[in-house]
Scaffold this motif. Sequence first.
Motif, PDB file in Angstrom:
ATOM      1  N   GLU A 250       0.829  -1.212   0.000  1.00  0.00           N
ATOM      2  CA  GLU A 250       0.000   0.000   0.000  1.00  0.00           C
ATOM      3  C   GLU A 250       0.865   1.264   0.000  1.00  0.00           C
ATOM      4  O   GLU A 250       0.564   2.223  -0.713  1.00  0.00           O
ATOM      5  CB  GLU A 250      -0.936  -0.003   1.208  1.00  0.00           C
ATOM      6  N   LYS A 251       1.944   1.275   0.784  1.00  0.00           N
ATOM      7  CA  LYS A 251       2.854   2.435   0.819  1.00  0.00           C
ATOM      8  C   LYS A 251       3.512   2.653  -0.541  1.00  0.00           C
ATOM      9  O   LYS A 251       3.675   3.785  -0.986  1.00  0.00           O
ATOM     10  CB  LYS A 251       3.918   2.247   1.896  1.00  0.00           C
ATOM     11  N   ALA A 252       3.887   1.566  -1.197  1.00  0.00           N
ATOM     12  CA  ALA A 252       4.495   1.676  -2.524  1.00  0.00           C
ATOM     13  C   ALA A 252       3.504   2.293  -3.502  1.00  0.00           C
ATOM     14  O   ALA A 252       3.853   3.209  -4.256  1.00  0.00           O
ATOM     15  CB  ALA A 252       4.948   0.298  -3.016  1.00  0.00           C
ATOM     16  N   ILE A 253       2.277   1.818  -3.474  1.00  0.00           N
ATOM     17  CA  ILE A 253       1.256   2.342  -4.388  1.00  0.00           C
ATOM     18  C   ILE A 253       0.967   3.812  -4.068  1.00  0.00           C
ATOM     19  O   ILE A 253       0.843   4.631  -4.986  1.00  0.00           O
ATOM     20  CB  ILE A 253      -0.012   1.476  -4.338  1.00  0.00           C
ATOM     21  N   GLU A 254       0.908   4.163  -2.796  1.00  0.00           N
ATOM     22  CA  GLU A 254       0.716   5.571  -2.413  1.00  0.00           C
ATOM     23  C   GLU A 254       1.837   6.441  -2.971  1.00  0.00           C
ATOM     24  O   GLU A 254       1.593   7.543  -3.453  1.00  0.00           O
ATOM     25  CB  GLU A 254       0.671   5.707  -0.889  1.00  0.00           C
ATOM     26  N   SER A 255       3.050   5.937  -2.914  1.00  0.00           N
ATOM     27  CA  SER A 255       4.206   6.679  -3.423  1.00  0.00           C
ATOM     28  C   SER A 255       4.106   6.915  -4.930  1.00  0.00           C
ATOM     29  O   SER A 255       4.623   7.902  -5.448  1.00  0.00           O
ATOM     30  CB  SER A 255       5.490   5.921  -3.089  1.00  0.00           C
ATOM     31  N   SER A 256       3.398   6.031  -5.630  1.00  0.00           N
ATOM     32  CA  SER A 256       3.275   6.160  -7.083  1.00  0.00           C
ATOM     33  C   SER A 256       2.468   7.387  -7.496  1.00  0.00           C
ATOM     34  O   SER A 256       2.489   7.774  -8.661  1.00  0.00           O
ATOM     35  CB  SER A 256       2.640   4.901  -7.691  1.00  0.00           C
ATOM     36  N   TYR A 257       1.768   8.002  -6.549  1.00  0.00           N
ATOM     37  CA  TYR A 257       1.027   9.230  -6.853  1.00  0.00           C
ATOM     38  C   TYR A 257       1.947  10.458  -6.860  1.00  0.00           C
ATOM     39  O   TYR A 257       1.555  11.505  -7.360  1.00  0.00           O
ATOM     40  CB  TYR A 257      -0.128   9.419  -5.864  1.00  0.00           C
ATOM     41  N   GLN A 258       3.167  10.315  -6.333  1.00  0.00           N
ATOM     42  CA  GLN A 258       4.152  11.396  -6.382  1.00  0.00           C
ATOM     43  C   GLN A 258       5.105  11.235  -7.571  1.00  0.00           C
ATOM     44  O   GLN A 258       5.555  12.210  -8.148  1.00  0.00           O
ATOM     45  CB  GLN A 258       4.992  11.443  -5.091  1.00  0.00           C
ATOM     46  N   HIS A 259       5.433   9.989  -7.898  1.00  0.00           N
ATOM     47  CA  HIS A 259       6.349   9.681  -8.999  1.00  0.00           C
ATOM     48  C   HIS A 259       6.239   8.194  -9.332  1.00  0.00           C
ATOM     49  O   HIS A 259       5.704   7.418  -8.548  1.00  0.00           O
ATOM     50  CB  HIS A 259       7.793  10.035  -8.625  1.00  0.00           C
ATOM     51  N   ARG A 260       6.742   7.841 -10.488  1.00  0.00           N
ATOM     52  CA  ARG A 260       6.715   6.429 -10.890  1.00  0.00           C
ATOM     53  C   ARG A 260       7.524   5.582  -9.922  1.00  0.00           C
ATOM     54  O   ARG A 260       8.579   5.990  -9.457  1.00  0.00           O
ATOM     55  CB  ARG A 260       7.324   6.245 -12.274  1.00  0.00           C
ATOM     56  N   ILE A 261       7.012   4.407  -9.664  1.00  0.00           N
ATOM     57  CA  ILE A 261       7.745   3.427  -8.863  1.00  0.00           C
ATOM     58  C   ILE A 261       7.765   2.124  -9.664  1.00  0.00           C
ATOM     59  O   ILE A 261       7.012   1.963 -10.636  1.00  0.00           O
ATOM     60  CB  ILE A 261       7.112   3.220  -7.469  1.00  0.00           C
ATOM     61  N   ALA A 262       8.613   1.213  -9.259  1.00  0.00           N
ATOM     62  CA  ALA A 262       8.661  -0.091  -9.913  1.00  0.00           C
ATOM     63  C   ALA A 262       8.766  -1.175  -8.850  1.00  0.00           C
ATOM     64  O   ALA A 262       9.439  -1.009  -7.830  1.00  0.00           O
ATOM     65  CB  ALA A 262       9.843  -0.170 -10.867  1.00  0.00           C
ATOM     66  N   ILE A 263       8.109  -2.275  -9.114  1.00  0.00           N
ATOM     67  CA  ILE A 263       8.186  -3.448  -8.250  1.00  0.00           C
ATOM     68  C   ILE A 263       8.888  -4.546  -9.036  1.00  0.00           C
ATOM     69  O   ILE A 263       8.464  -4.900 -10.141  1.00  0.00           O
ATOM     70  CB  ILE A 263       6.788  -3.928  -7.820  1.00  0.00           C
ATOM     71  N   PHE A 264       9.966  -5.067  -8.463  1.00  0.00           N
ATOM     72  CA  PHE A 264      10.704  -6.173  -9.074  1.00  0.00           C
ATOM     73  C   PHE A 264      10.336  -7.435  -8.311  1.00  0.00           C
ATOM     74  O   PHE A 264      10.625  -7.572  -7.133  1.00  0.00           O
ATOM     75  CB  PHE A 264      12.214  -5.928  -8.978  1.00  0.00           C
ATOM     76  N   LYS A 265       9.648  -8.350  -8.995  1.00  0.00           N
ATOM     77  CA  LYS A 265       9.269  -9.631  -8.405  1.00  0.00           C
ATOM     78  C   LYS A 265      10.358 -10.646  -8.761  1.00  0.00           C
ATOM     79  O   LYS A 265      10.609 -10.913  -9.929  1.00  0.00           O
ATOM     80  CB  LYS A 265       7.902 -10.066  -8.925  1.00  0.00           C
TER      81      LYS A 265
END
Length: 125
Positions: free
Chosen positions: A31-46
């Motif tokens: 949820e924190k990662a997704i929230e951060s995506s509203y400020q700038h692009r983020i990426a999740i590496f699985k």
Amino acid sequence: MSFFDKIFGGNNQASDQKSFWKNIKSEEDLEKAIESSYQHRIAIFKHSTSCFISKTVLKNFEKEIENADQEVEVYYLDLLAHRPLSNKIAEDFGIRHESPQLIVIENGKPVNSASHQDISLSQIV
């Protein structure tokens, strides 16, 4: 470390982890990662810690990040240790699970994804 651990990555992945990674180990982390995506692009590496291909792609991707001119916000998910979170990401974003996999998120929505040898920093920036 045994011969097979050297080849296939062993279970000491966390001790080798680069400092730029932000770990996803819970739904709250996601949820924190997704929230951060509203400020700038983020990426999740699985990442699959038992897969040689995933380990190779991870190392190459880390080298790209270390040599980049700009900072990126990247999250790391050990999908073997946190399979339910990996499944949740696939379901919530409508992206078929692959490993290794990079999912780029902006404004709470996936804007790009790649797997295996197609993973690169160019997907984020």
